[in-house]
Enzyme design. Sequence first.
Site, PDB file in Angstrom:
ATOM      1  N   GLU A 103       0.762  -1.253   0.068  1.00 51.10           N
ATOM      2  CA  GLU A 103      -0.080   0.055   0.015  1.00 51.10           C
ATOM      3  C   GLU A 103       0.966   1.242   0.019  1.00 51.10           C
ATOM      4  O   GLU A 103       0.637   2.257  -0.708  1.00 51.10           O
ATOM      5  CB  GLU A 103      -0.808  -0.037   1.320  1.00 51.10           C
TER       6      GLU A 103
ATOM      7  N   ASP B 110       0.064 -10.271   3.058  1.00 56.27           N
ATOM      8  CA  ASP B 110      -1.066  -9.786   3.993  1.00 56.27           C
ATOM      9  C   ASP B 110      -2.267  -9.931   3.299  1.00 56.27           C
ATOM     10  O   ASP B 110      -3.430  -9.833   3.814  1.00 56.27           O
ATOM     11  CB  ASP B 110      -0.902  -8.482   4.743  1.00 56.27           C
TER      12      ASP B 110
ATOM     13  N   GLY C  56      -0.031 -10.800   9.218  1.00 49.37           N
ATOM     14  CA  GLY C  56      -1.310 -10.038   8.363  1.00 49.37           C
ATOM     15  C   GLY C  56      -1.372  -8.657   8.716  1.00 49.37           C
ATOM     16  O   GLY C  56      -2.228  -8.180   8.389  1.00 49.37           O
TER      17      GLY C  56
HETATM   18  O1  F6P Z   1       3.437  -6.785   5.636  1.00 47.05           O
HETATM   19  C1  F6P Z   1       4.339  -7.929   5.488  1.00 47.05           C
HETATM   20  C2  F6P Z   1       4.609  -8.267   7.014  1.00 47.05           C
HETATM   21  O2  F6P Z   1       5.140  -9.457   7.021  1.00 47.05           O
HETATM   22  C3  F6P Z   1       3.536  -8.266   8.135  1.00 47.05           C
HETATM   23  O3  F6P Z   1       2.434  -9.317   8.034  1.00 47.05           O
HETATM   24  C4  F6P Z   1       4.073  -8.040   9.410  1.00 47.05           C
HETATM   25  O4  F6P Z   1       3.362  -7.645  10.384  1.00 47.05           O
HETATM   26  C5  F6P Z   1       5.372  -6.860   8.841  1.00 47.05           C
HETATM   27  O5  F6P Z   1       5.596  -7.193   7.646  1.00 47.05           O
HETATM   28  C6  F6P Z   1       6.768  -7.555   9.426  1.00 47.05           C
HETATM   29  O6  F6P Z   1       7.645  -6.583   9.060  1.00 47.05           O
HETATM   30  P1  F6P Z   1       9.125  -6.560   9.415  1.00 47.05           P
HETATM   31  O7  F6P Z   1       9.761  -7.419   8.176  1.00 47.05           O
HETATM   32  O8  F6P Z   1       9.639  -5.179   9.050  1.00 47.05           O
HETATM   33  O9  F6P Z   1       9.506  -7.124  10.627  1.00 47.05           O
END
Ligand code: F6P
Length: 345
Positions: free
Chosen positions: A102, A127, A170
């Site tokens: 997004e 997600d 998610g």
């Molecule tokens: O948007 C994808 C995602 O894997 C989410 O499901 C999760 O909350 C977030 O990214 C985790 O982000 P990072 O890799 O920055 O810890």
Amino acid sequence: MKVGILTAGGDCPGLNAVIRATSRKLLNEGHEPIGLLRGYHGLAERNYLPLTRREVAGTIHLGGTILSTSSYNPFREPEGVEKVKAAVTEDGFDAIIALGGEHTMMITRRLHDEEGVPTIGVPKTIDNDVTGTDFTFGFNTAVQTAVFAIDRLHTTAQSHNRVMILEVMGRNTGWIALFAAIGGGADGVLIPEVDLTVEDLAESIKQRHAKGFNFSIIVVAEGAELAFRSGEKRQVLATEATDQYGYPRLGGIGAALGAELEKATGFETRVTVLGHVQRGGTPTAYDRVLATEYGIKAAELAMSGDHGRMAALRGTKVVSVPLSDVTGIKTVDLHYLDIARTFFG
Ligand code: F6P
């Protein structure tokens, strides 16, 4: 035509399948696909990788992204937009295809609408929360990984008469949790979109056990809140620090819910957090095919000069929609919760 391709934000399975499909389609038509390394940073800093046939060969099954990714936002960096525009003009790009969530779609729309950059978007995320498209590639793989985990939890849960909680990702939506719950045959699910109190969930587990089923599998989305009949609600965070976009870093609801459920039911409870295992690794065949369709549509949009648009899945067809269709996050279709509930209690 010279077409830049970049991947931005968090990775997801299927990115390489899109890069490969876009590149092959463009190469077949005599055009020049160029990889921009580490998202919009690669365009601003002119860090390129020519996407030859050899470069993209043998990548359809690879997770991650051969172009690397970053959260670089040209609108937030000193002279970021000017650098992007200079690279596009001086290096002769006819289109820039951005694969992202997004946030990246918002940057990609602004670059087109406000700055006249010939951008095209391809939505990606495990997600499945990007508006404007029915399903994103990467989601199916994440759900499959969660379902594999539930299958394994089932056998050990049954042997020990335990309640097993699986925490899945998610962000602020319950797409992964709900699909994993249905596909894995779970006995309960907690998602951010719907309030379900600890007491009600405990009741449903106790009812199930009273019927002679001595174990339960509960799937919980990382963004779900811990809610009580008293009206108290708690969002559980992995840390107080926010992520690179300023969003809260979710995680930990599984452990909090496990402790509360054990107290409320008296049943021994264990918690598994799937974490980034859901994001890495080989895309499923479905995601490879979907990603390939997305990639070919993006190449077609570039060749026809249809900028300011995003490849999108509508029903079973990949079409294109204006980037302005991406507004906010896409919450779960509650029809799937009705399906999941058929099997609870
Ligand atoms: O948007 C994808 C995602 O894997 C989410 O499901 C999760 O909350 C977030 O990214 C985790 O982000 P990072 O890799 O920055 O810890």
